[in-house]
Design an enzyme around this catalytic site. Structure first.
Site, PDB file in Angstrom:
ATOM      1  N   GLY A  64       3.129  -4.587  32.675  1.00  0.00           N
ATOM      2  CA  GLY A  64       2.737  -4.115  31.524  1.00  0.00           C
ATOM      3  C   GLY A  64       0.933  -4.863  31.860  1.00  0.00           C
ATOM      4  O   GLY A  64       0.889  -5.406  32.665  1.00  0.00           O
ATOM      5  N   CYS A  91       5.833  -6.822  38.670  1.00  0.00           N
ATOM      6  CA  CYS A  91       4.836  -7.501  37.998  1.00  0.00           C
ATOM      7  C   CYS A  91       4.173  -8.316  37.192  1.00  0.00           C
ATOM      8  O   CYS A  91       4.651  -9.488  37.097  1.00  0.00           O
ATOM      9  CB  CYS A  91       3.835  -6.295  37.773  1.00  0.00           C
ATOM     10  SG  CYS A  91       1.862  -6.213  37.842  1.00  0.00           S
ATOM     11  N   TYR A  92       3.739  -7.989  35.898  1.00  0.00           N
ATOM     12  CA  TYR A  92       3.823  -8.456  34.030  1.00  0.00           C
ATOM     13  C   TYR A  92       5.205  -9.129  34.065  1.00  0.00           C
ATOM     14  O   TYR A  92       5.612 -10.201  33.604  1.00  0.00           O
ATOM     15  CB  TYR A  92       3.464  -7.530  33.301  1.00  0.00           C
ATOM     16  CG  TYR A  92       4.274  -8.877  32.330  1.00  0.00           C
ATOM     17  CD1 TYR A  92       2.164  -8.744  31.580  1.00  0.00           C
ATOM     18  CD2 TYR A  92       4.711  -8.772  30.924  1.00  0.00           C
ATOM     19  CE1 TYR A  92       2.496  -9.737  30.420  1.00  0.00           C
ATOM     20  CE2 TYR A  92       5.047  -9.345  29.764  1.00  0.00           C
ATOM     21  CZ  TYR A  92       3.516 -10.418  29.732  1.00  0.00           C
ATOM     22  OH  TYR A  92       3.799 -10.765  28.391  1.00  0.00           O
ATOM     23  N   HIS A 177       4.828  -2.417  42.794  1.00  0.00           N
ATOM     24  CA  HIS A 177       5.674  -1.438  41.876  1.00  0.00           C
ATOM     25  C   HIS A 177       6.327  -1.097  42.877  1.00  0.00           C
ATOM     26  O   HIS A 177       6.062   0.031  43.988  1.00  0.00           O
ATOM     27  CB  HIS A 177       4.578  -0.618  41.177  1.00  0.00           C
ATOM     28  CG  HIS A 177       3.660  -1.727  39.971  1.00  0.00           C
ATOM     29  ND1 HIS A 177       4.352  -1.351  38.942  1.00  0.00           N
ATOM     30  CD2 HIS A 177       2.765  -2.226  39.910  1.00  0.00           C
ATOM     31  CE1 HIS A 177       3.851  -1.997  37.936  1.00  0.00           C
ATOM     32  NE2 HIS A 177       2.407  -2.862  38.636  1.00  0.00           N
ATOM     33  N   GLU A 179       8.777   0.997  42.220  1.00  0.00           N
ATOM     34  CA  GLU A 179       9.624   2.110  41.682  1.00  0.00           C
ATOM     35  C   GLU A 179       7.776   3.044  42.029  1.00  0.00           C
ATOM     36  O   GLU A 179       8.625   4.719  41.362  1.00  0.00           O
ATOM     37  CB  GLU A 179       9.312   1.842  39.645  1.00  0.00           C
ATOM     38  CG  GLU A 179       8.549   1.759  38.763  1.00  0.00           C
ATOM     39  CD  GLU A 179       7.443   0.686  39.315  1.00  0.00           C
ATOM     40  OE1 GLU A 179       6.901   0.720  38.379  1.00  0.00           O
ATOM     41  OE2 GLU A 179       8.110  -0.457  40.101  1.00  0.00           O
ATOM     42  N   SER A 231       9.715  26.614  22.071  1.00  0.00           N
ATOM     43  CA  SER A 231       8.304  27.431  22.723  1.00  0.00           C
ATOM     44  C   SER A 231       8.304  28.487  24.126  1.00  0.00           C
ATOM     45  O   SER A 231       7.196  28.853  24.764  1.00  0.00           O
ATOM     46  CB  SER A 231       6.730  25.937  23.323  1.00  0.00           C
ATOM     47  OG  SER A 231       7.718  25.688  24.363  1.00  0.00           O
ATOM     48  N   GLY A 232      10.090  28.020  24.097  1.00  0.00           N
ATOM     49  CA  GLY A 232       9.948  29.065  26.069  1.00  0.00           C
ATOM     50  C   GLY A 232       9.648  28.343  27.028  1.00  0.00           C
ATOM     51  O   GLY A 232       9.810  28.853  28.239  1.00  0.00           O
ATOM     52  N   GLY A 233       9.106  26.791  27.399  1.00  0.00           N
ATOM     53  CA  GLY A 233       8.867  26.490  28.325  1.00  0.00           C
ATOM     54  C   GLY A 233      10.108  25.053  28.544  1.00  0.00           C
ATOM     55  O   GLY A 233      11.239  25.499  27.791  1.00  0.00           O
ATOM     56  N   VAL A 234      10.004  24.622  30.170  1.00  0.00           N
ATOM     57  CA  VAL A 234      11.296  24.096  30.440  1.00  0.00           C
ATOM     58  C   VAL A 234      11.933  22.966  29.176  1.00  0.00           C
ATOM     59  O   VAL A 234      13.295  23.149  28.885  1.00  0.00           O
ATOM     60  CB  VAL A 234      11.363  23.446  31.541  1.00  0.00           C
ATOM     61  CG1 VAL A 234      12.319  22.455  32.257  1.00  0.00           C
ATOM     62  CG2 VAL A 234      10.682  24.541  32.501  1.00  0.00           C
ATOM     63  N   ASP A 235      11.200  22.227  28.332  1.00  0.00           N
ATOM     64  CA  ASP A 235      11.969  21.397  28.090  1.00  0.00           C
ATOM     65  C   ASP A 235      12.692  21.567  26.796  1.00  0.00           C
ATOM     66  O   ASP A 235      13.029  21.600  26.526  1.00  0.00           O
ATOM     67  CB  ASP A 235      10.633  19.973  27.455  1.00  0.00           C
ATOM     68  CG  ASP A 235      10.192  19.334  28.261  1.00  0.00           C
ATOM     69  OD1 ASP A 235      10.011  19.413  29.982  1.00  0.00           O
ATOM     70  OD2 ASP A 235       8.297  19.290  28.413  1.00  0.00           O
ATOM     71  N   SER A 236      11.708  22.736  26.075  1.00  0.00           N
ATOM     72  CA  SER A 236      12.715  22.693  24.280  1.00  0.00           C
ATOM     73  C   SER A 236      13.824  23.786  25.319  1.00  0.00           C
ATOM     74  O   SER A 236      14.566  24.202  24.291  1.00  0.00           O
ATOM     75  CB  SER A 236      11.475  23.474  23.718  1.00  0.00           C
ATOM     76  OG  SER A 236      11.385  24.706  24.308  1.00  0.00           O
ATOM     77  N   SER A 237      13.774  24.827  26.419  1.00  0.00           N
ATOM     78  CA  SER A 237      14.834  25.787  26.403  1.00  0.00           C
ATOM     79  C   SER A 237      15.916  25.060  27.052  1.00  0.00           C
ATOM     80  O   SER A 237      17.033  24.783  26.441  1.00  0.00           O
ATOM     81  CB  SER A 237      14.292  26.138  27.621  1.00  0.00           C
ATOM     82  OG  SER A 237      13.056  26.741  27.601  1.00  0.00           O
TER      83      SER A 237
END
Length: 521
Positions: A64, A91-92, A177, A179, A231-237
């Protein structure tokens, strides 16, 4: 022979990640999920009882931006160290645990930002199979300078206490880190934590995420209707496909044509979702009001604000005519959330506005559903494959919510957008033809507010400049520029200059993220 994993309930094992506002908090979850264990991000101040209700196999305290000794710095419930499960502080998170368990934290005279070499003095449990000397990614100005009750497991030249194990509690801490990809053996360290320390079995998969998310959507939505901003993009599809599986014909999709789309985008969306998937699709033709809002605007944040406000107005005008809709679904991903400063801790730095994050006004009257909010782009792609979406959709490169408005630097006008669309189409044609589309994460053209002198047909020109941006990344939190072959760049440049009137110069962006962002605005 029976697979022993098939007899294990994948949801019976969960590791909770307490989010203290670090940019890479959700990346910790992702790495643990990649190891086959369900990981969930939770509030840093979640109570002992709240955490115990999850029956976790382990806890991780994230990094953080705060200093643990500052007033108002986020804290966790000290009782979590008595849950009886292993805890890993990063870390934090390590500094906070050290403070709560009797150690001391102070500002370091030797800040570490970037790669460092750590020497491991105890290669058991957390550091099993990790080389004695290895590279890690540091990002800290404070550090633990007294570790009473702890065993020191690793150190660097400027950080004597770089990793610890508590003698009485089941706590481990690392100052670096694990990750991020810049820590080569970071994945090994996190896998050691979940398998060697927490004793997880690793039965979780993306199919399990789909199953649990479908059930959650059904439980939350009940018999009501959901509207999905498409939107037609990956995420909304992916969201639309997930919702269609969960609630069937009680899903309606709304597509707003804002005039800021890629070439032929609207036709692709209509043919894919209305004709192929048979989803109830409503299209709003709103190019004129969006472009009017952007007249004279050059500030990128103001562009995003205006586009977001107009999007909500247009969306609402369509949505109010869809009977029975109580929920709105969006394809928000975790990088959108964290870049907008909306992490669980409320302390994440805001980098840029995303019109689909935190911008839904209460007066719209919809309840929000964001099934992908905890996922990264590549995880959303894997989920799309599990849902059976075609590769052409699953592997489509990302497109920003504000569309080409943030790729036309300076004032946005229709003539500029038309120039950019033509350039972008040529760029993508050449990248696809060279079989590089799936080998790059995002490729696009940017119209710069720069004109330069050129010569064409023995005559002087003074025309626009196009920048080509191509990046490679796993999670879009960090990215490196793609080394596209010179011959491909040569074809792109020659075609753009020859075929698109008004452009006489093409440049290539070789900036990584950070310090640059992937988009220019």
């Amino acid at each position: 022979m029976t697979n022993p994993r098939s007899t294990i309930d994948p949801h019976a094992e969960v590791v909770l990640v307490l989010d203290f506002g670090g940019q890479t908090a959700q990346l910790i979850c992702r790495r643990i999920r990649e190891a086959g264990v369900l990981a969930l991000l939770v509030r840093p101040d979640a109570s002992f009882e709240e955490l115990r209700a999850y029956k976790p196999k382990g806890l991780v305290l994230s990094g953080g931006p705060a200093s643990v000794y500052e007033p108002g710095a986020p804290r966790c419930d000290p009782a979590i160290f008595d849950l009886g499960v292993p805890v890993l502080g990063i870390c934090y998170g390590m500094q906070l645990a050290a403070l709560l368990l009797g150690g001391r934290v102070s500002a370091s005279g030797h800040r570490e930002f970037g790669r460092a070499t750590v020497r491991i003095s105890d290669a058991s449990d957390l550091f099993a199979t990790v080389p004695e000397s290895t590279t890690v990614w540091m990002s800290h100005g404070d550090q633990v300078d007294r570790a009473d009750g702890f065993e020191v497991l690793a150190s660097t030249l400027t950080c004597p206490i770089a990793a610890v194990r508590h003698r009485g509690k089941r706590f481990f801490g690392v100052q670096f880190h694990p990750e991020v990809t810049h820590t080569p053996h970071g994945t090994d360290i996190l896998r050691n934590f979940v398998y060697e320390v927490c004793r997880c079995s690793g039965a979780w998969t993306m199919a399990d995420f789909l199953e649990s998310e479908v059930e959650r959507v059904r439980r939350v939505v009940g018999d009501k209707r959901v509207i999905c901003g498409l939107s037609g993009g990956v995420d909304s599809s992916v969201v639309a496909a997930l919702l269609h599986r969960a609630i069937g014909d009680r899903l309606s999709c709304v597509f707003v044509d804002n005039g800021l789309l890629r070439k032929n985008e609207r036709a692709l969306v209509e043919s894919t979702f209305r004709d192929h998937f048979k989803i109830d699709l409503h299209v709003a033709d709103a190019e004129r009001p969006f472009l009017a809002d952007l007249t004279g605007v050059t500030d990128p944040q103001e562009k995003r604000r205006r586009i977001g406000h107009r999007f909500i107005e247009v969306f609402n005008s369509v949505a109010k005519n869809i009977d029975g809709a109580e929920f709105l679904a969006q394809g928000t991903l975790y990088p959108d959330v964290i870049e907008s400063g909306h992490g669980h801790a409320g302390t994440a730095a805001g980098i840029k506005l995303h019109h689909n994050v935190g911008g839904l006004p209460a007066e719209l009257g919809f309840k929000l559903i964001e099934p992908l909010r905890e996922l990264f782009k590549d995880e959303a792609r894997r989920l799309g494959s599990v849902l059976g979406l075609p590769d052409a959709l699953v592997w489509r490169h990302p497109f920003p919510g504000p569309g080409l408005a943030v790729r036309v630097l300076g004032e946005v006008t229709k003539p500029k957008l038309d120039v950019l669309r033509d350039c972008d189409e040529i760029l993508l044609e050449e990248v696809v033809a060279a079989d590089l589309y799936r080998k790059t994460s995002q490729v696009f053209a940017v119209l710069l507010p720069v004109q330069s002198v050129g010569v064409m047909g023995d005559g002087r020109t003074y025309e626009s400049t196009i920048a080509v941006r191509a990046v490679e990344t796993q999670d879009f939190m960090t990215a490196d520029w793609s080394r596209l072959p010179y011959e491909v760049l040569d074809r792109v440049s020659r075609r753009i200059i020859n075929e698109v009137r008004g452009v006489n110069r093409v440049v290539y962006d070789i900036s990584s993220k950070p310090p640059a962002t992937i988009e220019w605005e």
